[in-house]
Design a protein around this motif. Structure first.
Motif, PDB file in Angstrom:
ATOM      1  N   LEU A   1       0.445  -1.328   0.202  1.00 42.05           N
ATOM      2  CA  LEU A   1      -0.351  -0.111  -0.244  1.00 42.05           C
ATOM      3  C   LEU A   1       1.179   1.191   0.248  1.00 42.05           C
ATOM      4  CD1 LEU A   1      -2.888  -1.175   2.451  1.00 42.05           C
ATOM      5  CD2 LEU A   1      -3.124  -1.072   0.471  1.00 42.05           C
ATOM      6  N   HIS A   2       1.929   1.454   0.850  1.00 37.46           N
ATOM      7  CA  HIS A   2       2.768   1.826   0.913  1.00 37.46           C
ATOM      8  C   HIS A   2       3.354   2.238  -0.852  1.00 37.46           C
ATOM      9  CE1 HIS A   2       4.048   1.640   5.344  1.00 37.46           C
ATOM     10  NE2 HIS A   2       2.353   2.657   5.035  1.00 37.46           N
TER      11      HIS A   2
ATOM     12  N   ARG B   1       1.981   2.450  -3.459  1.00 42.66           N
ATOM     13  CA  ARG B   1       1.080   2.827  -3.965  1.00 42.66           C
ATOM     14  C   ARG B   1       0.605   4.222  -3.480  1.00 42.66           C
ATOM     15  NH1 ARG B   1      -1.037   3.056  -8.057  1.00 42.66           N
ATOM     16  NH2 ARG B   1      -3.158   3.077  -7.884  1.00 42.66           N
ATOM     17  N   ASP B   2       1.537   4.560  -2.782  1.00 43.35           N
ATOM     18  CA  ASP B   2       1.191   6.008  -1.799  1.00 43.35           C
ATOM     19  C   ASP B   2       0.352   6.206  -1.394  1.00 43.35           C
ATOM     20  OD1 ASP B   2       2.403   8.357  -0.815  1.00 43.35           O
ATOM     21  OD2 ASP B   2       1.498   9.517  -2.297  1.00 43.35           O
ATOM     22  N   MET B   3      -0.552   4.927  -0.488  1.00 45.96           N
ATOM     23  CA  MET B   3      -1.322   5.054   0.051  1.00 45.96           C
ATOM     24  C   MET B   3      -0.742   4.738   1.480  1.00 45.96           C
ATOM     25  SD  MET B   3      -3.963   2.655  -2.290  1.00 45.96           S
ATOM     26  CE  MET B   3      -5.389   3.278  -1.009  1.00 45.96           C
ATOM     27  N   SER B   4      -1.710   4.938   2.980  1.00 44.55           N
ATOM     28  CA  SER B   4      -1.545   4.375   4.417  1.00 44.55           C
ATOM     29  C   SER B   4      -2.030   2.963   4.612  1.00 44.55           C
ATOM     30  CB  SER B   4      -2.863   5.866   5.497  1.00 44.55           C
ATOM     31  OG  SER B   4      -1.848   5.173   6.449  1.00 44.55           O
TER      32      SER B   4
ATOM     33  N   TRP C   1      -5.305   1.770   5.770  1.00 50.39           N
ATOM     34  CA  TRP C   1      -6.569   1.001   4.328  1.00 50.39           C
ATOM     35  C   TRP C   1      -6.490  -0.236   5.122  1.00 50.39           C
ATOM     36  CZ3 TRP C   1      -9.354   3.916   1.657  1.00 50.39           C
ATOM     37  CH2 TRP C   1      -8.859   5.499   1.336  1.00 50.39           C
TER      38      TRP C   1
END
Length: 152
Positions: free
Chosen positions: A93-94, A96-99, A102
């Motif tokens: 997820l990181h 994908r630049d997501m926390s 999620w």
């Protein structure tokens, strides 16, 4: 083979980024190991409790087959793989630049009866999408694309 065991080397590392190759090869390793364990469990007579004449109505017959004797290997493997699988998913997820939070949202959303199926499909698609090129707020690109050293 290196991609399959890399999450074990980064056992509880929740920071940084992981490529799709690392995530999916680890998933493939888990499928292979669980399949082999299931063959061992049922090959060793674990299914005998399920096929007994009087066991069709018993609730504990299935649990006895899976978690009795050799079936404890499945529980042991699940306990060993729990932390690395959460860590590699958070790192994916990181990428994908997501926390990583999620992932918790996907787990909770997956428990909702009708919406859960759609959330699970969406999360699966999210894991298959490529990561953000170049560095993001979670670290440098694991592929090394877009870095200044590449063009020097």
């Amino acid at each position: 083979m290196d991609w399959m065991i890399l999450p074990f080397k980064r056992y509880a590392e929740f920071s940084g980024r992981s490529r799709r190759m690392e995530y999916w090869m680890f998933a493939l390793l888990n499928v292979i190991v669980v399949t082999v364990l299931m063959f061992v469990i049922f090959g060793a007579g674990g299914a005998a409790g399920l096929m007994a004449p009087g066991a069709s109505g018993e609730l504990g017959a299935g649990f006895g087959a899976l978690f009795g004797g050799v079936g404890l290997l499945m529980l042991l493997y699940a306990a060993i793989v729990l932390v690395p699988s959460i860590a590699v998913t958070v790192r994916r997820l990181h990428d994908r630049d997501m926390s990583g939070w999620w992932y918790l949202g996907a787990i909770i959303g997956g428990m909702i009866p009708v919406v859960g199926f759609l959330v699970s499909i969406a999360f699966l698609v999210l894991m298959a999408l490529p990561g953000t090129p170049g560095p993001n707020r979670f670290g440098p690109d694991p592929k090394g694309v877009g870095e200044a050293e590449t063009f020097a």
